[in-house]
Design a protein around this motif. Structure first.
Motif, PDB file in Angstrom:
ATOM      1  N   GLU A  15      51.411  64.057 152.107  1.00  0.00           N
ATOM      2  CA  GLU A  15      52.035  64.997 152.879  1.00  0.00           C
ATOM      3  C   GLU A  15      53.662  64.794 153.159  1.00  0.00           C
ATOM      4  N   SER A  19      54.330  69.028 145.478  1.00  0.00           N
ATOM      5  CA  SER A  19      53.017  69.352 144.829  1.00  0.00           C
ATOM      6  C   SER A  19      53.140  69.966 143.704  1.00  0.00           C
ATOM      7  N   ILE A  77      55.377  72.972 145.467  1.00  0.00           N
ATOM      8  CA  ILE A  77      55.396  73.335 146.857  1.00  0.00           C
ATOM      9  C   ILE A  77      56.102  72.167 147.209  1.00  0.00           C
ATOM     10  N   SER A  80      55.037  69.420 150.847  1.00  0.00           N
ATOM     11  CA  SER A  80      53.765  69.556 150.957  1.00  0.00           C
ATOM     12  C   SER A  80      53.360  69.781 152.537  1.00  0.00           C
ATOM     13  N   ASP A  84      48.573  73.375 153.329  1.00  0.00           N
ATOM     14  CA  ASP A  84      48.511  73.748 151.917  1.00  0.00           C
ATOM     15  C   ASP A  84      47.075  73.207 151.389  1.00  0.00           C
ATOM     16  N   SER A  85      46.571  72.541 151.998  1.00  0.00           N
ATOM     17  CA  SER A  85      45.228  72.240 151.137  1.00  0.00           C
ATOM     18  C   SER A  85      44.504  73.454 151.019  1.00  0.00           C
ATOM     19  N   ILE A 109      46.120  67.573 150.586  1.00  0.00           N
ATOM     20  CA  ILE A 109      47.419  67.105 150.991  1.00  0.00           C
ATOM     21  C   ILE A 109      46.869  66.145 152.041  1.00  0.00           C
TER      22      ILE A 109
END
Lengths: 111, 113
Positions: A15, A19, A77, A80, A84-85, A109
């Motif tokens: 996190e 990404s 990204i 992250s 976003d997962s 994430i």
């Protein structure tokens, strides 16, 4: 033969870090590329796109880069976040009715 | 906002049954699509339609048929369901203008026993 390839089935990122999801294509006639995000048990949602006349498109935390000579695009990204997962699909459009889809990359994430 | 709805979120059917999956879009889109999604295989196109009563086969049409009698509605039919048709089915629509972004419904998780 797959015309759009996402070679990483999954990616794990801390996190707050960046990404980077990658996508390669083989058909030089593709002139528009899209990224979709999909949560489990939901339909994909459109995230961001890029035309072949550009090499970068940015929307908030999401940036897509296109390298036409390498037939490669990437989605960045930053930063992250846990939300976003998801599974991210790359798709290409070459002027017909269809989008040509990659197999997807599952982004995880980690807190 | 584009809205694409699918008749069922979850469906359980028995082998040999005829199955109907309905999709409705409310944005006057020309194109409609049916995909199935399986782990590791991405989205595979079953059929698409670019106009009322018009249809084209996608990559995996075997065992499926479609119907588009009205512009807003696109139906997927499994004539005789089999266990290998257990999957997530996704409907999408698009305006039909270049470049073409597709908008998806929530999906139907079909289990064939």
């Amino acid at each position: 033969d797959q015309q759009v390839k996402q070679n990483s089935p999954s990616l794990s990122v801390q996190e707050g870090r960046i990404s980077i999801l990658n996508c390669d294509y083989t058909n030089s006639m593709f002139d528009y590329f899209l990224w979709y995000k999909k949560y489990p048990a939901e339909g994909p949602t459109f995230l961001i796109s890029i035309s072949s006349i550009k090499d970068k498109n940015e929307d908030g935390r999401f940036t897509v880069f296109l390298n036409k000579s390498a037939k490669h695009l990437s989605l960045h990204i930053v930063p992250s976040q846990p939300g976003d997962s998801a599974v991210y699909f790359c798709a290409a459009w070459g002027g017909s009715y269809q989008l040509i889809w990659g197999a997807g990359t599952k982004l995880i994430i980690k807190p | 906002d584009v809205k694409v709805t699918q008749s069922s979120r979850y469906l359980v059917k028995r082998t040999g049954e005829k199955v109907f999956l309905e999709c409705v879009q409310d944005m006057d889109h020309e194109n409609m699509f049916w995909y199935r999604q399986d782990p590791g295989l991405g989205l595979r196109l079953i059929y698409f339609s670019y106009d009322v009563k018009m249809k084209e086969k996608g990559d995996i049409p075997e065992g499926y048929s479609v119907s588009r009698e009205k512009k807003e509605r696109f139906s997927l039919i499994l004539e005789s369901a089999s266990t290998n048709q257990t999957s997530m089915y996704l409907c999408a629509s698009s305006l039909g203008q270049a470049p073409d972004t597709q908008y998806f419904g929530p999906g139907t998780r079909l289990t064939v026993l």
